[in-house]
Design an enzyme around this catalytic site. Structure first.
Site, PDB file in Angstrom:
ATOM      1  N   SER A  88       0.842  -1.201   0.000  1.00  0.00           N
ATOM      2  CA  SER A  88       0.000   0.000   0.000  1.00  0.00           C
ATOM      3  C   SER A  88       0.875   1.249   0.000  1.00  0.00           C
ATOM      4  O   SER A  88       2.035   1.223   0.415  1.00  0.00           O
ATOM      5  CB  SER A  88      -0.949  -0.002   1.203  1.00  0.00           C
ATOM      6  OG  SER A  88      -0.248  -0.129   2.419  1.00  0.00           O
TER       7      SER A  88
ATOM      8  N   ASP B 210      -3.442  14.677  15.121  1.00  0.00           N
ATOM      9  CA  ASP B 210      -2.559  15.583  15.854  1.00  0.00           C
ATOM     10  C   ASP B 210      -3.261  16.905  16.126  1.00  0.00           C
ATOM     11  O   ASP B 210      -4.126  17.332  15.344  1.00  0.00           O
ATOM     12  CB  ASP B 210      -1.284  15.850  15.042  1.00  0.00           C
ATOM     13  CG  ASP B 210      -0.466  14.585  14.831  1.00  0.00           C
ATOM     14  OD1 ASP B 210      -0.400  13.764  15.762  1.00  0.00           O
ATOM     15  OD2 ASP B 210       0.084  14.410  13.724  1.00  0.00           O
TER      16      ASP B 210
ATOM     17  N   GLU C  44       0.876   5.680   0.599  1.00  0.00           N
ATOM     18  CA  GLU C  44       0.173   6.782   1.254  1.00  0.00           C
ATOM     19  C   GLU C  44       0.421   8.093   0.519  1.00  0.00           C
ATOM     20  O   GLU C  44       1.563   8.470   0.263  1.00  0.00           O
ATOM     21  CB  GLU C  44       0.637   6.911   2.710  1.00  0.00           C
ATOM     22  CG  GLU C  44      -0.100   7.996   3.474  1.00  0.00           C
ATOM     23  CD  GLU C  44       0.113   7.884   4.966  1.00  0.00           C
ATOM     24  OE1 GLU C  44      -0.325   6.857   5.529  1.00  0.00           O
ATOM     25  OE2 GLU C  44       0.728   8.784   5.549  1.00  0.00           O
TER      26      GLU C  44
ATOM     27  N   PHE D  35      10.978  14.177  11.034  1.00  0.00           N
ATOM     28  CA  PHE D  35       9.886  13.212  11.148  1.00  0.00           C
ATOM     29  C   PHE D  35      10.054  12.302  12.361  1.00  0.00           C
ATOM     30  O   PHE D  35       9.112  12.058  13.100  1.00  0.00           O
ATOM     31  CB  PHE D  35       9.812  12.335   9.892  1.00  0.00           C
ATOM     32  CG  PHE D  35       9.200  13.015   8.692  1.00  0.00           C
ATOM     33  CD1 PHE D  35       8.430  14.158   8.826  1.00  0.00           C
ATOM     34  CD2 PHE D  35       9.396  12.511   7.419  1.00  0.00           C
ATOM     35  CE1 PHE D  35       7.874  14.790   7.732  1.00  0.00           C
ATOM     36  CE2 PHE D  35       8.837  13.129   6.310  1.00  0.00           C
ATOM     37  CZ  PHE D  35       8.075  14.268   6.475  1.00  0.00           C
TER      38      PHE D  35
ATOM     39  N   HIS E  33       3.574  -0.931   3.951  1.00  0.00           N
ATOM     40  CA  HIS E  33       2.919   0.332   3.627  1.00  0.00           C
ATOM     41  C   HIS E  33       4.017   1.372   3.421  1.00  0.00           C
ATOM     42  O   HIS E  33       4.887   1.539   4.287  1.00  0.00           O
ATOM     43  CB  HIS E  33       2.000   0.751   4.776  1.00  0.00           C
ATOM     44  CG  HIS E  33       1.290   2.050   4.552  1.00  0.00           C
ATOM     45  ND1 HIS E  33       0.258   2.188   3.650  1.00  0.00           N
ATOM     46  CD2 HIS E  33       1.457   3.277   5.117  1.00  0.00           C
ATOM     47  CE1 HIS E  33      -0.184   3.441   3.666  1.00  0.00           C
ATOM     48  NE2 HIS E  33       0.535   4.114   4.553  1.00  0.00           N
TER      49      HIS E  33
END
Length: 292
Positions: free
Chosen positions: A19, A113, A21, A223, A273
Site C-alpha cells: 500500500s 494531531d 500513502e 519526522f 505500507h
C-alpha cells in the site's frame, strides 16, 4: 457506482499487500503532480492507497477530492484517513455517510494531531478524545466499513509506557479495527518486538509495517523527532557521509528500505505500507528492486 472491497478481504487471501500513502494536494498544480504520480504508480498495482487528513480537519475537502480522483480515475482501492480533531460526533457521522456514499468501504481511523501551534490534544465540543471512540462510532454508523488504525513500534510520543500504548491499541482493535499499520521505523527489530507484544496481548489482526524511504537527512530527523522513531547510527553515518548530494542520499535511503522490506517479508510480515510523500520514483524503484 462500484463500491471498494474491504481491505480485510485482501488479508484473508494471504497475499502480500503493498500500500502507498498520499497526502492531499494544496493547489491545482499539486493535484496535477499527484495525478502524474498516480498514473506512474498504477504500473505496480498497489493493493490499496491511503490519503491523509490534515490536523484540525483542514484538508477535509482536499482529502475527499484526492480520494475520489484516485478511486474514479485510476481504479485504486482507496482508504481515506479520518481524524477526531475539530469534529463533533454529528459531524463525524455526516463525514462517515459521505465517505460511504462515495463508494469507499475502508477508513484509516485516527485521533489526529493537534492543530499547528497547539501542543496538547483537546476534543471538539461533543467530540471524541481517542481513536478507539472513532472506530466504535464508524462501525455503529456503517458496520461494513473496514477500519485500519495506527500502531507505534517504538511507542506513541504521548504514551506513558509501552504497556499503556498497547492498552490503547487493544481498545481500538476491540472496538472493531480490522488491521494495524505501524508508524515508520528503521530497525526491523522494533517491528518484531512490537508484533510479539501484540500477540501476547491477544491482538490477532494483521500488523502492516510502515516504511519511509529516506530522501533527506534533515527531513527524516524532523519526522522521527515528531513521531518518536529511532534512526540507527549506521544509517545516520551513511547519510552524513553522503553530505549534500541528494541523489546519493536517495540511493542510500532506497537501499535501506529495500533491505528492510525484503527481511520483513521473509519473516512473515503481511505486506508493507510506503510513506512516499506523493513521489512515485521511490515506490517504483522499490517495486523494481523487490521484483529482481
Amino acid at each position: 457506482m462500484v463500491s471498494d472491497r474491504p481491505i480485510s478481504e485482501l488479508f484473508a487471501q494471504h497475499r502480500t499487500l503493498r500500500s502507498l500513502e498520499f497526502f492531499p494536494p494544496k493547489d491545482d498544480a499539486q493535484m496535477e503532480a499527484m495525478r502524474s504520480a498516480a498514473a506512474a504508480l498504477k504500473r505496480i498495482s498497489p493493493s490499496f492507497v491511503s490519503v491523509t487528513y490534515g490536523a484540525g480537519g483542514g484538508t477535509r475537502e482536499r482529502t475527499a477530492r484526492a480520494s475520489a480522483m484516485l478511486k474514479d480515475e485510476f481504479g485504486f482501492t482507496v482508504m481515506p484517513h479520518l481524524t477526531c480533531v475539530g469534529h463533533s460526533r454529528a459531524e463525524l457521522n455526516d463525514l462517515a455517510d459521505r465517505i460511504h456514499a462515495g463508494g469507499f468501504r475502508n477508513i484509516m481511523a485516527l485521533r489526529g494531531d493537534p492543530p499547528k501551534g497547539d501542543t496538547t490534544f483537546v476534543p471538539a465540543p461533543d467530540g471524541l478524545s481517542h481513536a478507539s471512540e472513532l472506530v466504535a462510532l464508524l462501525k455503529a454508523r456503517h458496520p461494513e466499513f473496514c477500519l485500519g488504525v495506527a500502531g507505534y513500534p517504538e511507542k506513541h510520543p504521548e504514551a506513558a509506557s509501552l504497556d499503556a500504548d498497547l492498552d490503547h491499541l487493544k481498545r481500538k482493535v476491540d472496538a472493531g479495527a480490522s488491521f494495524v499499520t505501524t508508524q515508520l521505523f528503521f530497525d526491523n527489530s522494533a517491528y518484531y518486538s512490537f508484533v510479539a507484544r501484540c500477540q501476547r496481548r491477544g491482538l490477532a489482526v494483521p500488523i502492516v509495517p510502515g516504511i519511509m524511504p529516506v530522501l533527506s537527512l534533515k527531513q527524516i530527523q524532523r519526522f522521527t523527532t515528531m513521531c518518536g522513531a529511532t534512526l540507527p547510527a549506521k544509517l545516520i553515518k551513511r547519510l552524513e557521509a553522503a553530505g549534500e548530494a541528494p541523489e546519493i542520499v536517495e540511493a542510500l535511503g532506497l537501499d535501506w528500505a529495500l533491505t528492510q522490506i525484503r527481511e520483513l517479508l521473509a519473516n512473515g510480515a503481511p505486506g508493507y505500507h510506503l510513506y512516499i510523500m506523493n513521489r512515485a520514483k521511490s515506490a517504483l524503484a522499490l517495486a523494481a528492486g523487490l521484483a529482481a
